[in-house]
Design an enzyme around this catalytic site. Structure first.
Site, PDB file in Angstrom:
ATOM      1  N   ASP A  84       1.013  -1.286   0.246  1.00 60.05           N
ATOM      2  CA  ASP A  84      -0.090  -0.050   0.015  1.00 60.05           C
ATOM      3  C   ASP A  84       1.166   1.238   0.360  1.00 60.05           C
ATOM      4  OD1 ASP A  84      -1.779   1.835   0.280  1.00 60.05           O
ATOM      5  OD2 ASP A  84      -2.151   1.482   2.276  1.00 60.05           O
ATOM      6  N   SER A  87       0.101   3.821   2.463  1.00 56.90           N
ATOM      7  CA  SER A  87      -0.117   3.987   4.122  1.00 56.90           C
ATOM      8  C   SER A  87       1.273   4.016   4.922  1.00 56.90           C
ATOM      9  CB  SER A  87      -0.662   3.410   4.905  1.00 56.90           C
ATOM     10  OG  SER A  87      -0.364   1.762   4.405  1.00 56.90           O
ATOM     11  N   ASN A  89       2.510   1.904   7.515  1.00 57.12           N
ATOM     12  CA  ASN A  89       3.031   0.473   8.526  1.00 57.12           C
ATOM     13  C   ASN A  89       3.045  -0.436   7.811  1.00 57.12           C
ATOM     14  OD1 ASN A  89       1.991   3.457   9.838  1.00 57.12           O
ATOM     15  ND2 ASN A  89       3.246   2.443  11.975  1.00 57.12           N
ATOM     16  N   TRP A  91       1.615  -4.027   9.582  1.00 54.01           N
ATOM     17  CA  TRP A  91       1.472  -4.912  10.729  1.00 54.01           C
ATOM     18  C   TRP A  91       0.486  -5.809   9.964  1.00 54.01           C
ATOM     19  CZ3 TRP A  91      -4.131  -6.028   9.748  1.00 54.01           C
ATOM     20  CH2 TRP A  91      -4.631  -5.562   8.944  1.00 54.01           C
ATOM     21  N   ASP A 269      -1.871   5.878  -5.108  1.00 55.01           N
ATOM     22  CA  ASP A 269      -1.971   5.186  -4.275  1.00 55.01           C
ATOM     23  C   ASP A 269      -2.007   3.873  -4.762  1.00 55.01           C
ATOM     24  OD1 ASP A 269      -2.665   3.904  -1.946  1.00 55.01           O
ATOM     25  OD2 ASP A 269      -4.441   5.121  -1.140  1.00 55.01           O
ATOM     26  N   THR A 272      -5.642   1.669  -2.954  1.00 56.31           N
ATOM     27  CA  THR A 272      -6.984   2.158  -3.244  1.00 56.31           C
ATOM     28  C   THR A 272      -7.577   1.680  -4.449  1.00 56.31           C
ATOM     29  OG1 THR A 272      -6.831   4.308  -2.121  1.00 56.31           O
ATOM     30  CG2 THR A 272      -7.752   4.193  -3.806  1.00 56.31           C
TER      31      THR A 272
END
Ligand SMILES: *[C@@H]1O[C@H](CO)[C@@H](O)[C@H](O)[C@H]1NC(C)=O
Ligand SMILES: *[C@@H]1O[C@H](CO)[C@@H](O)[C@H](O)[C@H]1NC(C)=O
Ligand SMILES: *[C@@H]1O[C@H](CO)[C@@H](O)[C@H](O)[C@H]1NC(C)=O
Ligand SMILES: *[C@@H]1O[C@H](CO)[C@@H](O)[C@H](O)[C@H]1NC(C)=O
Ligand SMILES: *[C@@H]1O[C@H](CO)[C@@H](O)[C@H](O)[C@H]1NC(C)=O
Length: 415
Positions: A84, A87, A89, A91, A269, A272
């Site tokens: 992505d 963003s 991070n 996780w 992005d 998206t």
């Protein structure tokens, strides 16, 4: 001269030796109209800090997403992550995730006690998604991207995931590839560490996304360089204007001779699916292409007119990047099974243009963190992935990470 050529050859050989491809697959499914509206909610929660979604507004959502495999820990634990660029991070769900949390149960989870390279960190972590918080804590471990082992990468282990947001997603977690400035807890993103730890030579990555709904290959992400077999013509670079998202200034966006680019900040992005436009011009974009509201937040066109709608021209860095209606109209399935044609333009609920996979699928996109710039070139339509047929005139520097297209199944309760 010869020396130079040899040096170049060696470099090419070294680059090739380091070439890593992570295959991406793509399910042969059509989006369902019922599943689309939640995407807006997720989009809003990603780009707008004060947006509050009530579960009443939400529907099911199913859409394309591009993901690929990574491993974490020693011995390696396997995960699929969404790559992505919107963003920052990494996780994944944790083994200690609440047994009642079905999003965690349906996915691979990270078990720290089963990894000899795990290091505690413990700082709390939370990201706001549509229906609630994704919450957990930070840990540190080896993160391996197709052979590139990042030491001591800090990432988040989710112990609860919001509502049903990720229940049906085909990926387990998200690997953010934007700037550290927007990383939650200011965690150093994996791509920064790839470069800092000398695993790639150049801080550049690029995405080639296939847009063929029936193809099983999703495309490729290249780490440490670009793959020239995936585009035609020259790359046009534009400087990153704000280092947070991959944000840049567009010159104009033209439909039928009219410039509709009021707020000309764009973001590339990969996380998206569609193409989100500033709220202030959302309706004028739909009017300009001739799409009509279905009264439920989506804009539709008569499928028989799909090939007659105007071209949308994005002028970026002095180059015109056209999207034809075949590219910005997506087929969705109505509840009764009939096929509908939907405008891919979504309301971003911010003043940004978010160029998602609809755009990146047409235009090979290079993310250059060394020179803080984004590059675009027409994606090669018949480009192959998997390393089998790189033409003699093409070059690759870096690591190839093949990605798959899957469905980002968000399922949020509607009353
Ligand atoms: C995590 O790994 C440990 C050590 O291998 C094991 O004892 C434990 O059962 C695992 N926990 C889960 C939830 O899988
Ligand atoms: C899409 O994929 C199918 C099956 O792989 C192939 O037959 C078709 O030619 C592809 N279409 C385009 C436009 O690439
Ligand atoms: C892009 O669209 C514009 C406007 O329709 C057209 O004039 C131009 O030729 C197109 N460029 C390309 C490369 O197709
Ligand atoms: C199916 O649903 C769509 C949209 O709800 C509607 O436009 C269409 O007429 C329906 N088709 C049939 C055969 O009922
Ligand atoms: C989306 O809708 C389709 C058809 O209505 C359904 O089969 C599918 O399970 C839904 N997906 C999600 C993620 O809810």
């Amino acid at each position: 001269m010869l020396k130079l050529a040899l040096a170049f050859l060696c470099l090419a050989l070294v680059a090739d030796a380091a070439l890593i491809r992570v295959p991406l697959t793509k399910p042969n499914k059509r989006r369902s109209i019922k599943n689309l509206s939640t995407q807006r909610a997720v989009l809003r929660s990603k780009y707008s800090t004060n947006f509050v979604v009530s579960s009443e507004q939400l529907n099911n959502f199913l859409d394309d997403s591009y993901y690929g495999p990574i491993t974490i820990g020693t011995p390696p634990q396997n995960f699929q992550v969404l790559f992505d660029t919107g963003s920052s991070n990494l996780w994944v769900p944790g083994a200690s995730c609440a047994p009642t949390d079905s999003a965690c149960q349906d996915h691979n989870t990270y078990n720290a006690s089963a990894s000899s390279t795990y290091q505690a960190n413990g700082e709390r972590f939370a990201i706001q998604y549509g229906s609630g918080n994704l919450a957990g804590y930070l840990v540190e471990d080896i993160v391996n991207l197709n052979g590139l082992a990042i030491e001591a990468q800090v990432f988040a282990v989710a112990t609860s995931e919001p509502g049903n947001t990720f229940v049906n997603s085909e990926f387990d977690g998200i690997l953010g590839m934007a700037y550290q400035k927007i990383a939650v807890d200011n965690v150093v993103p994996p791509f920064y560490n790839l470069y800092k730890q000398g695993l790639i030579e150049t801080p550049v990555f690029a995405f080639y996304l296939t847009r063929n709904g029936s193809s099983t290959q999703g495309g490729e992400m290249t780490l440490g360089g670009i793959d020239s077999s995936h585009y035609v013509g020259e790359l046009t670079y534009v400087p990153v204007s704000i280092e947070g998202y991959w944000q840049f200034t567009m010159d104009s966006v033209i439909i039928n001779g009219l410039n509709i680019c009021v707020e000309c900040a764009g973001i590339a992005d990969t996380g998206t699916s569609l193409l989100a436009v500033p709220t202030s011009i959302y309706e004028s974009v739909q009017n300009a292409i001739g799409a009509q509201s279905d009264g439920e937040g989506d804009y539709m066109v008569d499928c028989s007119l799909t090939n007659t709608l105007p071209i949308v021209t994005f002028n970026i860095g002095g180059t015109a990047f056209n999207l034809s209606s075949a590219e910005y109209i997506v087929e969705v399935e109505a509840n009764n099974g009939s096929v509908l044609c939907m405008s891919a333009f979504e309301d971003a609920d911010t003043n940004l243009w978010i160029l998602g996979d609809v755009f990146i699928g047409q235009y090979y996109t290079v993310f250059d963190m060394g020179q803080n710039r984004v590059g675009f070139a027409l994606a090669a339509q018949n480009s192959t992935t998997g390393g089998s047929s790189i033409g003699s005139s093409s070059y690759i520097f870096g690591i190839i990470v093949p990605i798959v297209v899957g469905f980002y199944g968000l399922w949020l309760n509607k009353n």
